[in-house]
Write a protein that holds these residues in place. Structure first.
Motif, PDB file in Angstrom:
ATOM      1  N   ARG A  18      33.547  -3.813 -54.796  1.00  0.00           N
ATOM      2  CA  ARG A  18      33.429  -2.875 -55.922  1.00  0.00           C
ATOM      3  C   ARG A  18      34.244  -1.614 -55.709  1.00  0.00           C
ATOM      4  NH1 ARG A  18      27.513  -1.743 -57.977  1.00  0.00           N
ATOM      5  NH2 ARG A  18      28.732  -0.618 -59.530  1.00  0.00           N
ATOM      6  N   LEU A  19      34.373  -1.191 -54.449  1.00  0.00           N
ATOM      7  CA  LEU A  19      35.120   0.026 -54.144  1.00  0.00           C
ATOM      8  C   LEU A  19      36.594  -0.252 -53.866  1.00  0.00           C
ATOM      9  CD1 LEU A  19      32.629   1.863 -51.745  1.00  0.00           C
ATOM     10  CD2 LEU A  19      32.800   2.019 -54.228  1.00  0.00           C
ATOM     11  N   SER A  20      36.953  -1.511 -53.805  1.00  0.00           N
ATOM     12  CA  SER A  20      38.332  -1.920 -53.486  1.00  0.00           C
ATOM     13  C   SER A  20      38.768  -1.418 -52.114  1.00  0.00           C
ATOM     14  CB  SER A  20      39.309  -1.438 -54.559  1.00  0.00           C
ATOM     15  OG  SER A  20      38.998  -2.032 -55.795  1.00  0.00           O
ATOM     16  N   VAL A  21      37.865  -1.549 -51.141  1.00  0.00           N
ATOM     17  CA  VAL A  21      38.160  -1.194 -49.753  1.00  0.00           C
ATOM     18  C   VAL A  21      37.714  -2.339 -48.852  1.00  0.00           C
ATOM     19  CG1 VAL A  21      37.911   1.297 -50.171  1.00  0.00           C
ATOM     20  CG2 VAL A  21      35.943  -0.008 -49.353  1.00  0.00           C
ATOM     21  N   SER A  22      38.151  -2.309 -47.610  1.00  0.00           N
ATOM     22  CA  SER A  22      37.693  -3.300 -46.638  1.00  0.00           C
ATOM     23  C   SER A  22      36.295  -2.940 -46.155  1.00  0.00           C
ATOM     24  CB  SER A  22      38.649  -3.349 -45.442  1.00  0.00           C
ATOM     25  OG  SER A  22      38.579  -2.124 -44.720  1.00  0.00           O
ATOM     26  N   ARG A  23      35.636  -3.887 -45.520  1.00  0.00           N
ATOM     27  CA  ARG A  23      34.307  -3.595 -44.965  1.00  0.00           C
ATOM     28  C   ARG A  23      34.395  -2.521 -43.892  1.00  0.00           C
ATOM     29  NH1 ARG A  23      31.257  -8.808 -43.140  1.00  0.00           N
ATOM     30  NH2 ARG A  23      29.953  -7.184 -42.299  1.00  0.00           N
ATOM     31  N   SER A  24      35.445  -2.569 -43.073  1.00  0.00           N
ATOM     32  CA  SER A  24      35.575  -1.557 -42.021  1.00  0.00           C
ATOM     33  C   SER A  24      35.769  -0.166 -42.635  1.00  0.00           C
ATOM     34  CB  SER A  24      36.702  -1.899 -41.050  1.00  0.00           C
ATOM     35  OG  SER A  24      37.932  -1.975 -41.718  1.00  0.00           O
ATOM     36  N   LYS A  25      36.539  -0.079 -43.727  1.00  0.00           N
ATOM     37  CA  LYS A  25      36.717   1.199 -44.414  1.00  0.00           C
ATOM     38  C   LYS A  25      35.396   1.671 -45.018  1.00  0.00           C
ATOM     39  CE  LYS A  25      38.747   4.706 -46.404  1.00  0.00           C
ATOM     40  NZ  LYS A  25      39.099   5.885 -45.621  1.00  0.00           N
ATOM     41  N   LEU A  26      34.617   0.754 -45.578  1.00  0.00           N
ATOM     42  CA  LEU A  26      33.306   1.091 -46.134  1.00  0.00           C
ATOM     43  C   LEU A  26      32.437   1.741 -45.070  1.00  0.00           C
ATOM     44  CD1 LEU A  26      31.013   0.988 -48.246  1.00  0.00           C
ATOM     45  CD2 LEU A  26      30.597  -1.372 -47.501  1.00  0.00           C
ATOM     46  N   TYR A  27      32.346   1.106 -43.895  1.00  0.00           N
ATOM     47  CA  TYR A  27      31.506   1.656 -42.827  1.00  0.00           C
ATOM     48  C   TYR A  27      32.077   2.959 -42.279  1.00  0.00           C
ATOM     49  CZ  TYR A  27      28.340  -2.270 -42.935  1.00  0.00           C
ATOM     50  OH  TYR A  27      27.398  -3.177 -43.330  1.00  0.00           O
ATOM     51  N   ALA A  28      33.392   3.119 -42.288  1.00  0.00           N
ATOM     52  CA  ALA A  28      34.000   4.386 -41.874  1.00  0.00           C
ATOM     53  C   ALA A  28      33.624   5.494 -42.854  1.00  0.00           C
ATOM     54  CB  ALA A  28      35.519   4.242 -41.775  1.00  0.00           C
ATOM     55  N   MET A  29      33.594   5.165 -44.135  1.00  0.00           N
ATOM     56  CA  MET A  29      33.187   6.136 -45.154  1.00  0.00           C
ATOM     57  C   MET A  29      31.740   6.553 -44.954  1.00  0.00           C
ATOM     58  SD  MET A  29      35.101   4.383 -48.432  1.00  0.00           S
ATOM     59  CE  MET A  29      34.302   5.401 -49.677  1.00  0.00           C
ATOM     60  N   GLN A  31      30.084   6.518 -42.060  1.00  0.00           N
ATOM     61  CA  GLN A  31      30.037   7.342 -40.842  1.00  0.00           C
ATOM     62  C   GLN A  31      30.543   8.753 -41.098  1.00  0.00           C
ATOM     63  OE1 GLN A  31      28.297   6.834 -38.510  1.00  0.00           O
ATOM     64  NE2 GLN A  31      28.694   5.002 -37.319  1.00  0.00           N
ATOM     65  N   ALA A  32      31.531   8.881 -41.978  1.00  0.00           N
ATOM     66  CA  ALA A  32      32.106  10.193 -42.295  1.00  0.00           C
ATOM     67  C   ALA A  32      31.282  10.970 -43.314  1.00  0.00           C
ATOM     68  CB  ALA A  32      33.537  10.010 -42.808  1.00  0.00           C
ATOM     69  N   GLY A  33      30.201  10.364 -43.818  1.00  0.00           N
ATOM     70  CA  GLY A  33      29.372  11.039 -44.812  1.00  0.00           C
ATOM     71  C   GLY A  33      29.993  11.023 -46.201  1.00  0.00           C
ATOM     72  N   GLN A  34      30.956  10.135 -46.430  1.00  0.00           N
ATOM     73  CA  GLN A  34      31.640  10.055 -47.713  1.00  0.00           C
ATOM     74  C   GLN A  34      31.021   9.028 -48.655  1.00  0.00           C
ATOM     75  OE1 GLN A  34      35.510   9.011 -46.261  1.00  0.00           O
ATOM     76  NE2 GLN A  34      36.088  11.135 -45.899  1.00  0.00           N
ATOM     77  N   PHE A  35      30.066   8.271 -48.156  1.00  0.00           N
ATOM     78  CA  PHE A  35      29.406   7.239 -48.954  1.00  0.00           C
ATOM     79  C   PHE A  35      27.970   7.115 -48.452  1.00  0.00           C
ATOM     80  CE2 PHE A  35      28.508   2.872 -50.392  1.00  0.00           C
ATOM     81  CZ  PHE A  35      28.904   3.000 -51.714  1.00  0.00           C
ATOM     82  N   PRO A  36      27.007   6.817 -49.331  1.00  0.00           N
ATOM     83  CA  PRO A  36      25.604   6.724 -48.909  1.00  0.00           C
ATOM     84  C   PRO A  36      25.382   5.675 -47.817  1.00  0.00           C
ATOM     85  CG  PRO A  36      25.786   6.640 -51.305  1.00  0.00           C
ATOM     86  CD  PRO A  36      27.181   6.553 -50.758  1.00  0.00           C
ATOM     87  N   LYS A  37      24.420   5.949 -46.962  1.00  0.00           N
ATOM     88  CA  LYS A  37      24.053   4.994 -45.920  1.00  0.00           C
ATOM     89  C   LYS A  37      23.326   3.801 -46.545  1.00  0.00           C
ATOM     90  CE  LYS A  37      23.611   8.326 -42.218  1.00  0.00           C
ATOM     91  NZ  LYS A  37      22.723   8.924 -41.210  1.00  0.00           N
ATOM     92  N   TRP A  56      27.532   6.613 -57.248  1.00  0.00           N
ATOM     93  CA  TRP A  56      28.646   7.135 -56.467  1.00  0.00           C
ATOM     94  C   TRP A  56      29.962   6.906 -57.206  1.00  0.00           C
ATOM     95  CZ3 TRP A  56      33.121   5.448 -54.187  1.00  0.00           C
ATOM     96  CH2 TRP A  56      33.696   6.274 -53.228  1.00  0.00           C
ATOM     97  N   ILE A  57      30.141   5.711 -57.743  1.00  0.00           N
ATOM     98  CA  ILE A  57      31.359   5.387 -58.496  1.00  0.00           C
ATOM     99  C   ILE A  57      31.469   6.305 -59.718  1.00  0.00           C
ATOM    100  CG2 ILE A  57      32.471   3.630 -59.929  1.00  0.00           C
ATOM    101  CD1 ILE A  57      31.318   1.536 -57.911  1.00  0.00           C
ATOM    102  N   ALA A  58      30.374   6.497 -60.431  1.00  0.00           N
ATOM    103  CA  ALA A  58      30.391   7.380 -61.609  1.00  0.00           C
ATOM    104  C   ALA A  58      30.757   8.807 -61.233  1.00  0.00           C
ATOM    105  CB  ALA A  58      29.042   7.330 -62.313  1.00  0.00           C
ATOM    106  N   ALA A  59      30.248   9.282 -60.101  1.00  0.00           N
ATOM    107  CA  ALA A  59      30.564  10.642 -59.643  1.00  0.00           C
ATOM    108  C   ALA A  59      32.043  10.769 -59.313  1.00  0.00           C
ATOM    109  CB  ALA A  59      29.704  11.011 -58.439  1.00  0.00           C
ATOM    110  N   LYS A  60      32.610   9.749 -58.679  1.00  0.00           N
ATOM    111  CA  LYS A  60      34.041   9.774 -58.354  1.00  0.00           C
ATOM    112  C   LYS A  60      34.885   9.789 -59.634  1.00  0.00           C
ATOM    113  CE  LYS A  60      34.328  10.014 -53.983  1.00  0.00           C
ATOM    114  NZ  LYS A  60      34.922  11.203 -53.370  1.00  0.00           N
ATOM    115  N   ILE A  61      34.474   9.029 -60.615  1.00  0.00           N
ATOM    116  CA  ILE A  61      35.196   9.011 -61.890  1.00  0.00           C
ATOM    117  C   ILE A  61      35.108  10.381 -62.554  1.00  0.00           C
ATOM    118  CG2 ILE A  61      35.181   8.051 -64.241  1.00  0.00           C
ATOM    119  CD1 ILE A  61      34.291   5.367 -62.898  1.00  0.00           C
ATOM    120  N   ALA A  62      33.915  10.989 -62.524  1.00  0.00           N
ATOM    121  CA  ALA A  62      33.732  12.308 -63.122  1.00  0.00           C
ATOM    122  C   ALA A  62      34.577  13.361 -62.408  1.00  0.00           C
ATOM    123  CB  ALA A  62      32.259  12.699 -63.094  1.00  0.00           C
TER     124      ALA A  62
END
Length: 65
Positions: A18-29, A31-37, A56-62
């Protein structure tokens, strides 16, 4: 939350898609506090409530508007 709304969980591969990222990028996000746990749904599984991912997606679009 409305009792008539059913929440669903999305596993990492689905969230990453849904985010168009890899799983490793998802988990990095995460860890960085950029995406909900994720939430632990069993001893060996975690997933995200679909409503949190959508919010989260709606907030990014906004932010981009």
């Amino acid at each position: 939350m409305d009792a008539n709304i059913r929440e669903s969980f999305e596993p990492a591969p689905e969230v990453a898609r849904r985010l168009s990222v890899s799983r490793s990028k998802l988990y990095a996000m995460v860890q960085a506090g950029q995406f909900p746990k994720p939430i632990r749904i069993s001893e060996n599984r975690v997933a995200w409530p679909a409503s949190r991912v959508s919010a989260w997606i709606a907030a990014k679009i906004a932010e981009a508007a």
